[in-house]
Write an enzyme that holds these catalytic residues in place. Sequence first.
Site, PDB file in Angstrom:
ATOM      1  N   HIS A 175     -55.965   0.538  45.459  1.00  0.00           N
ATOM      2  CA  HIS A 175     -55.283  -0.745  45.580  1.00  0.00           C
ATOM      3  C   HIS A 175     -54.193  -0.833  44.526  1.00  0.00           C
ATOM      4  O   HIS A 175     -54.043   0.049  43.686  1.00  0.00           O
ATOM      5  CB  HIS A 175     -56.267  -1.922  45.479  1.00  0.00           C
ATOM      6  CG  HIS A 175     -56.934  -2.083  44.154  1.00  0.00           C
ATOM      7  ND1 HIS A 175     -57.588  -3.230  43.783  1.00  0.00           N
ATOM      8  CD2 HIS A 175     -57.071  -1.246  43.089  1.00  0.00           C
ATOM      9  CE1 HIS A 175     -58.086  -3.102  42.563  1.00  0.00           C
ATOM     10  NE2 HIS A 175     -57.786  -1.906  42.121  1.00  0.00           N
ATOM     11  N   CYS A 191     -52.928  -2.037  36.283  1.00  0.00           N
ATOM     12  CA  CYS A 191     -53.419  -2.146  37.657  1.00  0.00           C
ATOM     13  C   CYS A 191     -52.370  -2.643  38.644  1.00  0.00           C
ATOM     14  O   CYS A 191     -52.635  -2.756  39.833  1.00  0.00           O
ATOM     15  CB  CYS A 191     -54.666  -3.027  37.721  1.00  0.00           C
ATOM     16  SG  CYS A 191     -56.082  -2.260  36.909  1.00  0.00           S
ATOM     17  N   HIS A 235     -53.551   2.785  42.362  1.00  0.00           N
ATOM     18  CA  HIS A 235     -54.635   3.536  41.732  1.00  0.00           C
ATOM     19  C   HIS A 235     -55.888   3.380  42.581  1.00  0.00           C
ATOM     20  O   HIS A 235     -55.922   2.582  43.510  1.00  0.00           O
ATOM     21  CB  HIS A 235     -54.886   3.052  40.292  1.00  0.00           C
ATOM     22  CG  HIS A 235     -55.386   1.648  40.206  1.00  0.00           C
ATOM     23  ND1 HIS A 235     -54.587   0.549  40.419  1.00  0.00           N
ATOM     24  CD2 HIS A 235     -56.627   1.167  39.944  1.00  0.00           C
ATOM     25  CE1 HIS A 235     -55.305  -0.555  40.279  1.00  0.00           C
ATOM     26  NE2 HIS A 235     -56.551  -0.205  39.996  1.00  0.00           N
ATOM     27  N   HIS A 290     -60.477   3.728  42.922  1.00  0.00           N
ATOM     28  CA  HIS A 290     -61.780   3.595  42.280  1.00  0.00           C
ATOM     29  C   HIS A 290     -62.847   4.285  43.118  1.00  0.00           C
ATOM     30  O   HIS A 290     -62.735   4.374  44.335  1.00  0.00           O
ATOM     31  CB  HIS A 290     -62.177   2.118  42.147  1.00  0.00           C
ATOM     32  CG  HIS A 290     -61.265   1.331  41.264  1.00  0.00           C
ATOM     33  ND1 HIS A 290     -61.279   1.431  39.895  1.00  0.00           N
ATOM     34  CD2 HIS A 290     -60.303   0.420  41.565  1.00  0.00           C
ATOM     35  CE1 HIS A 290     -60.377   0.614  39.377  1.00  0.00           C
ATOM     36  NE2 HIS A 290     -59.758  -0.008  40.376  1.00  0.00           N
ATOM     37  N   HIS A 326     -61.792   5.394  51.552  1.00  0.00           N
ATOM     38  CA  HIS A 326     -60.554   6.179  51.509  1.00  0.00           C
ATOM     39  C   HIS A 326     -59.363   5.426  52.096  1.00  0.00           C
ATOM     40  O   HIS A 326     -58.467   6.016  52.700  1.00  0.00           O
ATOM     41  CB  HIS A 326     -60.738   7.551  52.158  1.00  0.00           C
ATOM     42  CG  HIS A 326     -61.484   8.491  51.277  1.00  0.00           C
ATOM     43  ND1 HIS A 326     -62.861   8.477  51.182  1.00  0.00           N
ATOM     44  CD2 HIS A 326     -61.051   9.439  50.415  1.00  0.00           C
ATOM     45  CE1 HIS A 326     -63.235   9.390  50.316  1.00  0.00           C
ATOM     46  NE2 HIS A 326     -62.163   9.990  49.827  1.00  0.00           N
ATOM     47  N   GLU A 335     -66.462  -1.248  40.074  1.00  0.00           N
ATOM     48  CA  GLU A 335     -65.254  -0.435  40.252  1.00  0.00           C
ATOM     49  C   GLU A 335     -65.134   0.660  39.201  1.00  0.00           C
ATOM     50  O   GLU A 335     -64.440   1.646  39.422  1.00  0.00           O
ATOM     51  CB  GLU A 335     -63.999  -1.294  40.326  1.00  0.00           C
ATOM     52  CG  GLU A 335     -63.551  -1.918  39.049  1.00  0.00           C
ATOM     53  CD  GLU A 335     -62.197  -2.632  39.196  1.00  0.00           C
ATOM     54  OE1 GLU A 335     -61.876  -3.151  40.280  1.00  0.00           O
ATOM     55  OE2 GLU A 335     -61.463  -2.660  38.203  1.00  0.00           O
TER      56      GLU A 335
END
Length: 150
Positions: free
Chosen positions: A16, A25, A29, A31, A75, A136
């Site tokens: 996201h 953020c 990137h 998680h 994904h 996360e």
Amino acid sequence: MAKIRITKKFDFEAGHALYGYDGKCKNLHGHSYKLHVTVIGEPITNPSDVKFGMVIDFGDLKKIVKREIIDVFDHAMVFNGNSPHLTLAQELIDKEHHIITVDYQPTSENLVVDFAERIKKHLPSNVTLFSLRLQETESSYAEWFANDNL
């Protein structure tokens, strides 16, 4: 009969970007998310029921969460549909990438609320979603509790 809580953990990967955020953020990137789903109910008391003694079969809970969350978000890249990221999102969609646009900032806090709504409506009537924990990172997670959201 006693109320019992059962929990099943799920793992999925997703990316996201937080549009307008003032830290790292804001960049694309990803998680390795861990989702803990806890439901509550009374175990089935009918000895002739194949699910006798269960609140819900873990396999049935897995099917719901897999269909509503894992198959959708695993994904994927999640973008706020109200942000300029839509241009990038469309380019990626055109290149057959798995993109999800949501009508909120895709923080763990907002994702866990979305996930709760998606799961709740598919549970059997005798089972209630009690809580979700969306982790996360190893040290950061958001939690949703039904009692906090009455």
